[in-house]
Every structure is written in C-alpha cells, then in structure tokens.
Design a protein around this motif. Structure first.
Motif: not given
Length: 258
Positions: A28-29, A51-52, A58-60, A92-93
């Motif tokens: 995830p990173e 993502v939606a 992709l937050r990390r 994306v996030d």
C-alpha cells in the motif's frame, strides 16, 4: 518482456490500471512513477473510477514524475506538475504533497537533477514506472542518442517532439519549450517494473523497434529490452507493424497486465 495486444484503448487502460492496483495491493506504500501525455491518461481515469468506487486506495502511495519543461511560468497549465494534478491527483485519493516532480526553482538544472535523484533514492526507488513512447522512440524526454547510463538532467527537445507536443499548446509549436529536465534512461531502468503504454498507428514504428529491433541508443526505448520486468500494453494500431503480433495475441489474449 511481456507484450499484450488489447482489443481497444479501453482495455489497454484497464490492464494498465490492473498493473498499478496489483502493486498497491502488494504494498500500500508503493512508489509509483508517472508519465504524462495522452497514452497514460485513460489509465489514470480508470484508476479514478476504482478509487471512487472504493475498490482501490492510493492514499499511502508516493509518486515521481518522469520529466518537466523548463522555462514555463509557475502554474502554467501545460507544465507537467499541473497536468498530473489535473489528470491524476484530482482523480484519486493520493496526497498531492506525495507527488513529486523535478522543481528547479532558483537552482540550476544540474543541481536540480542531482537533488531529484536523491529524492528518488530516499524513497527507496520507484516500484512501478508508467511510460509512454514518442514517435521517434524517446522515453521520458530522452531523445535519440541519449546514453543508456544517463541520469536526471537538463536536455534539449528534438524538433519532432516539439511538433508532436504542439497539440497541447494550441498547435503552436513556438509555444513548446526547447529545454526540459528528465529522468535519464539509467534512472528509468532502475525502477522495479516498467509498464509501457502505446496506442495509435503513430506509435507503431517505435513499438516495432522496441519489440523486434536491435538495442541501440539511437532508439532510446530499446533500452527496455535490457530490463528484467517490462509489460508493454498495445492496441491493434500500435501493434500493427509487429511481425510477431499474432503470436503475442495467441499467447496472452485476456492475460492481465503486471
């Protein structure tokens, strides 16, 4: 090298997004390498849809840009930082602060290139690099003749590249900068997994050189033949000059990217 000939550009986008998603699922990173231009745009849009829908985050993650024009004012809509903000970050996030591009600011380009190399190294290197290819075989802004050992540096854009990119500047080639800063071929080859996306007949000659031609600095994309993990995602038009196209289609039709 894995060659995937998709049925259309939408399938290319889905396969490209599958590659990103698999890396993020595994880590995830993950550190992503981002290309601009028309080739990866549909991939970014597909990632945005996932993502939606809550299917991917992709937050990390962190991300690095391949290149940037020199000489454009801060905030210019065609600077690659602004393009990535529009075409990727807002879809994306990912934290925009974790999307990094070469920022020369008040320092000279050689110092900027060295600093960028250090930033990539400090992040642990790029896990997956998305690439496009120019009609003349350039990757990032490494034009024909670029050394395969080259690092992030200032360089001059070929006139063909400037003409090709004029469509992003209102078809005014005079508005396209002459100079840029780019990750070198050697820098790109250090990424863990390279995913090259090429669609349209205009890319067919470069694709043929990549897949079937000799390895030569006259065609920078052929350096990818030396990398241990490369996925090439093509539509029919981009694959049209491959002598082995039917063999690739028979072997890997419906095989997911990555």
């Amino acid at each position: 090298m894995e060659i995937i000939i998709a049925s259309d550009r939408e399938q290319v986008a889905r396969l490209g997004a599958d590659s990103v998603a698999q890396h993020v699922l595994d880590d995830p990173e993950a550190v992503l390498g981002l290309a601009t231009g028309s080739s990866p745009l549909r991939v970014y849009q597909e990632l945005g849809r996932r993502v939606a829908a809550g299917r991917l985050s992709l937050r990390r993650c962190r991300a690095f840009l391949l290149d940037e024009y020199l000489g454009l004012p801060s905030g210019h809509p065609q600077s690659y930082r602004e393009v990535i903000e529009r075409d990727f970050v807002r879809l994306v996030d990912i934290d925009g602060a974790n999307v990094i591009g070469p920022d020369c600011g008040s320092v000279d380009a050689s110092a900027c290139g060295l600093a960028y190399e250090e930033q990539i190294a400090a992040a642990g290197g790029i896990d997956m690099q998305i690439l496009g290819v120019g009609a003349n075989g350039h990757i990032a802004f490494n034009e024909p003749g670029s050394s395969f050992s080259s690092r992030t540096r200032e360089t001059t854009l070929a006139e063909r590249t400037r003409r090709d990119n004029a469509r992003f500047f209102g078809d005014d080639v005079d508005a396209v900068p002459h100079r840029c800063i780019t990750q070198g071929v050697g820098t790109i080859l250090e990424a863990g997994h390279l995913v090259l996306i090429a669609t349209g007949e205009r890319k067919a000659r470069a694709v043929r050189e990549l897949v079937e031609g000799p390895v030569t600095e006259r065609v920078p994309v052929t350096a990818l033949q030396q990398h241990p993990q490369v996925t090439v995602l093509l539509d029919d038009a981009a694959a049209s000059l491959l002598q082995t196209r039917e063999g690739h289609r028979e072997v890997i039709t419906d095989t997911p990217g990555g």
